[in-house]
Structures are given as C-alpha cells and as structure tokens.
Scaffold this motif. Structure first.
Motif, PDB file in Angstrom:
ATOM      1  N   HIS A  27      41.355 -31.226 -38.619  1.00 15.24           N
ATOM      2  CA  HIS A  27      42.725 -31.445 -39.073  1.00 15.24           C
ATOM      3  C   HIS A  27      43.351 -30.144 -39.580  1.00 15.24           C
ATOM      4  N   THR A  28      42.576 -29.348 -40.293  1.00 16.32           N
ATOM      5  CA  THR A  28      43.072 -28.060 -40.787  1.00 16.32           C
ATOM      6  C   THR A  28      43.448 -27.144 -39.629  1.00 16.32           C
ATOM      7  N   ALA A  29      42.605 -27.108 -38.594  1.00 17.17           N
ATOM      8  CA  ALA A  29      42.890 -26.272 -37.424  1.00 17.17           C
ATOM      9  C   ALA A  29      44.140 -26.761 -36.692  1.00 17.17           C
ATOM     10  N   VAL A  30      44.283 -28.070 -36.562  1.00 16.10           N
ATOM     11  CA  VAL A  30      45.463 -28.631 -35.902  1.00 16.10           C
ATOM     12  C   VAL A  30      46.720 -28.297 -36.710  1.00 16.10           C
TER      13      VAL A  30
ATOM     14  N   PRO B  83      43.522 -29.324 -48.963  1.00 16.37           N
ATOM     15  CA  PRO B  83      44.595 -29.641 -49.897  1.00 16.37           C
ATOM     16  C   PRO B  83      45.320 -28.374 -50.325  1.00 16.37           C
ATOM     17  N   ALA B  84      46.530 -28.562 -50.782  1.00 13.75           N
ATOM     18  CA  ALA B  84      47.291 -27.414 -51.269  1.00 13.75           C
ATOM     19  C   ALA B  84      46.561 -26.796 -52.462  1.00 13.75           C
ATOM     20  N   ALA B  85      46.643 -25.495 -52.580  1.00 13.81           N
ATOM     21  CA  ALA B  85      45.933 -24.785 -53.650  1.00 13.81           C
ATOM     22  C   ALA B  85      46.386 -25.229 -55.035  1.00 13.81           C
ATOM     23  N   ASP B  86      47.637 -25.666 -55.174  1.00 19.77           N
ATOM     24  CA  ASP B  86      48.097 -26.115 -56.490  1.00 19.77           C
ATOM     25  C   ASP B  86      47.591 -27.516 -56.828  1.00 19.77           C
ATOM     26  N   VAL B  87      47.091 -28.247 -55.822  1.00 20.26           N
ATOM     27  CA  VAL B  87      46.514 -29.568 -56.048  1.00 20.26           C
ATOM     28  C   VAL B  87      45.027 -29.456 -56.361  1.00 20.26           C
TER      29      VAL B  87
ATOM     30  N   ASN C 248      41.315 -17.088 -50.314  1.00 17.31           N
ATOM     31  CA  ASN C 248      39.873 -17.237 -50.145  1.00 17.31           C
ATOM     32  C   ASN C 248      39.508 -18.272 -49.089  1.00 17.31           C
ATOM     33  N   GLU C 249      38.244 -18.226 -48.701  1.00 16.24           N
ATOM     34  CA  GLU C 249      37.688 -19.256 -47.816  1.00 16.24           C
ATOM     35  C   GLU C 249      37.533 -20.541 -48.622  1.00 16.24           C
ATOM     36  N   PRO C 250      37.539 -21.678 -47.953  1.00 14.35           N
ATOM     37  CA  PRO C 250      37.420 -22.937 -48.688  1.00 14.35           C
ATOM     38  C   PRO C 250      36.030 -23.153 -49.266  1.00 14.35           C
TER      39      PRO C 250
ATOM     40  N   LEU D  77      33.700 -33.502 -43.551  1.00 13.92           N
ATOM     41  CA  LEU D  77      34.153 -32.112 -43.424  1.00 13.92           C
ATOM     42  C   LEU D  77      34.497 -31.745 -41.990  1.00 13.92           C
ATOM     43  N   TRP D  78      33.823 -32.344 -41.012  1.00 13.16           N
ATOM     44  CA  TRP D  78      34.175 -32.035 -39.618  1.00 13.16           C
ATOM     45  C   TRP D  78      35.604 -32.482 -39.331  1.00 13.16           C
ATOM     46  N   TRP D  79      35.944 -33.705 -39.748  1.00  9.02           N
ATOM     47  CA  TRP D  79      37.312 -34.183 -39.517  1.00  9.02           C
ATOM     48  C   TRP D  79      38.310 -33.342 -40.301  1.00  9.02           C
TER      49      TRP D  79
END
Length: 178
Positions: free
Chosen positions: A106-109, A126-130, A147-149, A100-102
């Motif tokens: 990656h999400t922030a980048v 991941p995309a919400a539709d996936v 929403n938050e993840p 989750l840290w990585w």
C-alpha cells in the motif's frame, strides 16, 4: 448495523479506499489476536506460526475477481507475481509479516500515485505526526519523513488504527467475535 451495535461512519469515500481498509483489516486480524493474547498473558500457542499462505491466497483470489479498478488490480497482480516487498517471507511468516506485506504494498502504491499525480505531500502511512515512533521521530521541515520506517511500530499502529474497538471502555474486540 448488527443488533445492539451502531454503524460507525466510514472515512473512505472511494471503493479503492474501502478495499485497502478491508485488506488491512483482514491482514491484521491474526496480529491483533496475538497482541491481545500476549497483553492478557495468554499462551498464543502454535497458531501464530502457521504461515500466511492460505489467507494471502484467499485475499488475492478475492481481489482478482472483485477489485473493479482495472489499473489498480493490474498493478497489484504485477507486484504479487513479481514477489515484491519480500512476499515469499510474508507467505511463510507469522501474523506480523502478513500485515507488514500489505502495508509495504500500500505504501508503494501510494508513493506511485503521488508521483504520477505530482503530489508534493508525503503520502506514506501513517503520517509522522500521527505515529512519530513509526518513522524514528525525524520529520523534515516540509513535513517529509527523513528516516526508514520502524516496522514493529508500524505493525502496532496498523492494529491501533484498523482493529475495531468496542464503544464502551474503548477495548479491542476479540478476534473470535468475527
């Protein structure tokens, strides 16, 4: 490809994409091992509580030397040096915390790259539709996640998306095979 195994096509077209894929694969290996053992009803033992410091340090040392995108490397190391995204907890935590840290980094980048490029698309993974459960199932009309993840769902999706599978029967590859 190894004898008896066909090479799988890569979805990555850039070195940066291949680097992120490698990082995610390395970061989820311990998590995949734990999830596979739990699915078989096997005792994971004390390995899952060993902490992530050594694995994390090895991954960062690799990136310091071999990540050729200079601005990417500089940004990554700034985030690491600042202890962003709850790094201290990830270093001493279990397999899920490392993966989750990585993912958080990656999400922030990705969000930063999207903002700099004035990209209107939601670049979170991941995309919400996936993975609708990853984002609480709430997607706004323009496709943005409201929403938050759900990090437990995200961790499962990381394993599902990145952990290699055997071609026959679509079963996961044992961690000890690597």
């Amino acid at each position: 490809a190894a004898e008896g195994r066909a090479a799988l096509p890569s979805l990555c077209r850039t070195e940066t994409c291949r680097m992120w894929t490698l990082l995610h694969l390395l970061s989820i290996a311990p998590l995949a091992r734990v999830e596979l053992a739990e699915a078989r009803g096997a005792d994971v033992g004390g390995d899952s509580d060993a902490g992530n410091g050594a694995a994390f340090d090895a991954m960062i040392a690799f990136l310091r030397r071999y990540f050729t995108c200079n601005s990417c490397r500089k940004h990554l190391l700034q985030q690491v040096d600042a202890g962003m995204y709850n790094l201290a907890a990830a270093r001493v935590g279990g397999p899920r915390e490392l993966a989750l840290w990585w993912w958080r980094l990656h999400t922030a980048v990705s969000a930063s790259v999207a903002k700099e490029g004035k990209c209107k698309a939601d670049r979170r993974w991941p995309a919400a539709d996936v993975c609708t459960t990853c984002w609480g199932g709430s997607v706004e009309p323009e496709g943005k996640v409201a929403n938050e993840p759900d990090e437990a769902a995200i961790a499962s999706e990381l394993v599902r998306q990145y952990w290699p599978r055997k071609p026959e029967g679509n079963k996961e590859i044992e961690a000890k095979e690597f």
